[in-house]
Design an enzyme around this catalytic site. Structure first.
Site, short mmCIF file in Angstrom:
data_model
loop_
_atom_site.label_atom_id
_atom_site.label_comp_id
_atom_site.label_asym_id
_atom_site.label_seq_id
_atom_site.Cartn_x
_atom_site.Cartn_y
_atom_site.Cartn_z
N HIS A 1 1.78 4.57 -2.96
CA HIS A 1 1.97 6.02 -2.85
C HIS A 1 3.34 6.42 -3.38
CE1 HIS A 1 -1.66 7.00 -0.74
NE2 HIS A 1 -1.37 6.29 0.33
N HIS B 1 0.84 -1.21 0.00
CA HIS B 1 0.00 0.00 0.00
C HIS B 1 0.87 1.26 0.00
CE1 HIS B 1 -3.61 2.43 1.25
NE2 HIS B 1 -2.65 3.20 1.74
N GLU B 2 1.82 1.33 0.93
CA GLU B 2 2.66 2.52 1.02
C GLU B 2 3.55 2.67 -0.22
OE1 GLU B 2 1.89 4.61 3.13
OE2 GLU B 2 0.67 3.33 4.41
#
EC number: 3.4.24.59
Length: 787
Positions: free
Chosen positions: A577, A573-574
């Site tokens: 980004h 997820h990170e």
């Protein structure tokens, strides 16, 4: 979680204060220009993996940072001819940032530079000055944001409290200064003239026009057309919101009471593991256990204690916050309501949602309600087994309606009855969780991410050993992002291991945005600059990824970080980004990377979660830490199914939080300012919405996103719905497809915030009708059962 990709007001995220003195002299540092070749460690192909998994290897190649324990002292003592020695630097390779004093100096220097830009913007009315007006506004934004973003990161993650204090001071000062700019009539009217003058506007690029419109909207959201005294009120309110909001977010991890008192006789009679009970402190008389409300013990008891009364006491205590924290939330909500009234808005939600994909509170609430109506029956079905077990144990029978199920199962029941259910089915899974862990070391996952990105985007992650002082902990890894076409395109600082004092949540922090360096810029930069394949100088995007992964001792002298599958998902997820920051390269920083609409910014990160749950991807990552054997599909499948356990309850819970967010920032708040009770609003909403109802705790005071994602928390669900469409259209058939990766990159990632998000989605899905972003488009996005 994305840190402050919410732009806030003008010029990006947040705003600052200002102490400007023209007489201040400060050192200048030479640019660090990096051409295509990077400086990463050039050894075997397993360097990235080893740097995370082999502690002895990492401490050897990074020994300069482990052995450097002397205090840096005052920056002026270390400057030699305006430069530090070549093997030393400051945080993020910024040579000012070697001490708290250096941070303050960097902030002061940035304010001085900003004031010069402001003076030029106010005075230069030549045709060339007006043509470059938007570019100079963007340069001003970049100068300020590089301090703001840096301070935001330091406040959350730096282990040195003096650094944290300095960051807070600089942040508040800059916030005030930026709000002054946001209400500067001269700057606003000149920008309006530039955009409305056809001769000038015709010479601007699409990016410049978009940034100009965004900044004009920010001016207008700051009450620029109102009387001077109103603008002053806006500055005061905004600064108060920032200060209280920071206090709020800094206290979300704290509970109201440190322990729960339970009779020893009562707890000892319940058949709970004696080893667990032996770890719980007793009172002086030895008659009562003092069950802590932090650490693993309360959660272990929630899974194993058969007494609902005790479980409820523990659960409520774990989710309760202090009265002071509730006051902070109350003040925050009130101030935002007053701010929206000041600006002529019906609610803070209406104010916040201008310029978002979902354009107003009505659209958002309809989206949430539609999702809830669809999800609630499925959530009840998931809880049916728990309800039956609870009532069977109580000898009350079963055959329950949806209403009965939702009334029966409370939040403190979930873990206990889930543990019973899983224990009964564990025999079906031949491979326990501990066995699967051994295949997913942090190093394996990082190397796997690099391999995946190379396949779908043509980029890879390569280790670079930081200079002395470049990182805030010797455990931080510096990763260069390398493109097969352009070489070095960005830098990621990975602070992934647990450490006392750092933020408990996984987060992506923007430190420096990408932007092109204009030919007329002559002043030296304190950040790193690269040159692309076309010969254009650009500012390297720099980010920090922060997680709290724990290590496991595998011998007396060695430890390894093994990741559970949900932690693998968190890291993916990170990294979603991060890829947005790296690949969203635009000429102007205001729209680069994650500088896009708040209800669009989570799309890249959530899409990466689909990769993290795909067994085809996990098979390429999972390798046994000793034997190097590849993880088998049959070992993964039960655990992937387990990740879906109560998934509809989780979705409904997210929807409840989104509705709470809308309620606390809705129209009714303004009429209750004198007697606002945020806890009552929270508990009433819980009773109204149902599903694992919490009408006992004041958890709303621990909901940190009420500050950072105020009125836009629905974005997680909204972007999850979009991600499900994109996954199905592009990657579900083949998660390693370069053609699909290129299409997604070219449709979504490369634009940052320079393109209307609805146009990005329409392009990615080959559905041009979605570009309208109308009710039908929102309805199409919401019509999914794959959240």
């Amino acid at each position: 979680m994305q840190n402050k990709v919410l732009r806030g007001i003008l010029f990006k995220n947040v705003p600052l204060g200002y102490s400007y003195n023209r007489s201040i002299r400060h050192p200048t540092f030479g640019n660090s220009i990096i051409r295509w070749a990077s400086t990463q460690v050039k050894t075997s192909s397993d360097v990235l993996q080893r740097s995370f998994d082999d502690h002895l290897y990492w401490t050897e190649i990074n020994k300069q940072n482990y052995s450097s324990k002397e205090g840096w002292g005052s920056i002026t003592k270390r400057l030699k001819g305006n430069k530090l020695t070549t093997n030393r630097s400051g945080l993020f390779n910024n040579e000012y940032l070697t001490s708290p004093e250096g941070l303050k100096l960097f902030s002061q220097v940035s304010l001085e530079k900003s004031q010069k830009i402001v003076d030029k913007l106010r005075s230069d009315r030549t045709p060339e000055g007006l043509r470059l007006y938007v570019q100079n506004l963007d340069l001003l934004s970049d100068t300020l944001c590089r301090v703001i973003d840096l301070c935001e990161f330091i406040r959350s993650s730096h282990p040195d409290y003096k650094f944290v204090e300095a960051a807070q001071d600089c942040y508040e000062e800059m916030f005030e200064f930026m709000n002054m700019l946001n209400t500067d009539v001269n700057l606003c009217f000149t920008l309006k003239h530039v955009l409305e003058n056809k001769e000038i506007a015709s010479k601007l690029s699409e990016e410049e026009l978009r940034v100009g419109r965004i900044l004009l909207e920010d001016f207008e959201k700051s009450g620029i057309y109102m009387k001077p005294e109103v603008r002053e009120q806006f500055i005061t309110l905004s600064q108060s919101i920032s200060v209280i909001g920071q206090e709020f977010i800094s206290n979300t991890d704290f509970v109201k009471d440190n322990n729960v008192v339970v009779s020893c006789n009562q707890l000892d009679s319940l058949g709970i593991d004696p080893e667990l009970l032996s770890q719980i402190e007793k009172d002086i008389a030895g008659k009562n256990y003092k069950i802590p409300t932090y650490g693993y013990i309360p959660f272990a008891l929630l899974k194993s204690c058969p007494s609902e009364e005790i479980r409820e006491k523990i659960w409520v205590a774990v989710h309760n916050c202090s009265n002071e924290q509730i006051k902070r939330l109350t003040d925050l909500v009130k101030l935002r309501a007053v701010l929206s009234q000041l600006l002529g808005k019906k609610s803070y939600a209406e104010y916040q949602l201008e310029g978002k994909m979902a354009k107003n509170p009505k659209e958002v609430i309809e989206f949430i309600k539609t999702l809830m109506d669809f999800t609630k029956p499925m959530a009840a079905k998931e809880l049916d087994g728990i309800a039956e077990k609870k009532l069977t144990i109580k000898s009350n029978g079963s055959n329950l309606s949806v209403c009965d199920i939702l009334k029966t199962v409370r939040p403190w029941d979930r873990d206990y009855y889930s543990a019973i259910e899983r224990e009964q089915t564990s025999a079906k899974n031949l491979y326990g969780s501990e066995e699967v862990l051994k295949y997913f070391t942090l190093g394996n996952v990082m190397q796997g991410l690099s391999n995946l990105f190379q396949k779908i985007y043509g980029i890879k992650l390569e280790l670079d050993v930081p200079k002395i002082g470049e990182t805030w902990s010797p455990e931080v890894r510096k990763i260069n992002v390398i493109s097969e076409d352009e070489g070095l395109i960005g830098i990621i600082y990975c602070d992934l291991f647990e450490r006392s004092g750092k933020t408990s949540n996984a987060a992506h922090f923007t430190i420096c945005c990408s932007r092109d360096i204009s030919p007329y810029e002559t002043e030296d930069s304190t950040t790193q600059i690269a040159i692309d394949s076309k010969g254009t100088r650009f500012q390297l995007p720099i980010i920090s990824l922060v997680c709290n992964f724990s290590k496991t001792m595998i011998s007396e002298t060695d430890s390894v970080c093994f990741l559970h599958l949900p932690e693998v998902e968190t890291l993916f997820h990170e990294m979603g980004h991060a890829m947005h920051s790296m690949l969203g390269r635009t000429k102007l920083q205001n729209i680069s990377g994650t500088r896009c609409a708040t209800d669009f910014v989570e799309l890249p990160s959530i899409l990466m979660e689909y990769f993290a749950r795909d067994p085809r991807v996990l098979e390429t990552i999972g390798k046994h830490y000793l034997t190097k054997e590849t993880v088998k599909r049959e070992m993964l499948e039960p655990h992937l199914q387990d990740l879906k356990y109560l998934q509809h309850c989780e979705t409904y819970s997210q929807a409840k939080m989104a509705m709470l967010d809308q309620t606390l920032h809705g129209e009714t708040i303004s009429s209750h300012l004198d007697h606002l009770d945020v806890v009552k609003l929270y508990q009433d909403l819980e009773r109204q919405l149902g599903v694992l109802v919490d009408d006992k705790s004041n958890w709303c005071g621990k909901f940190g996103h009420l500050f950072g994602y105020s009125a836009v928390y629905y974005s997680y669900l909204f972007d999850r719905a979009i991600a499900s469409k994109i996954w199905g259209a592009l990657f579900e058939r083949n998660p390693f497809s370069r053609a699909s990766g290129d299409k997604y990159r070219n449709s979504v990632l490369q634009w940052g915030g320079s393109r209307d998000p609805w146009h990005c989605i329409a392009s990615a899905l080959d559905k041009p009708e979605l570009a309208k972003g109308d009710d039908e488009a929102i309805k199409y996005i919401g019509s999914t059962n794959q959240l």
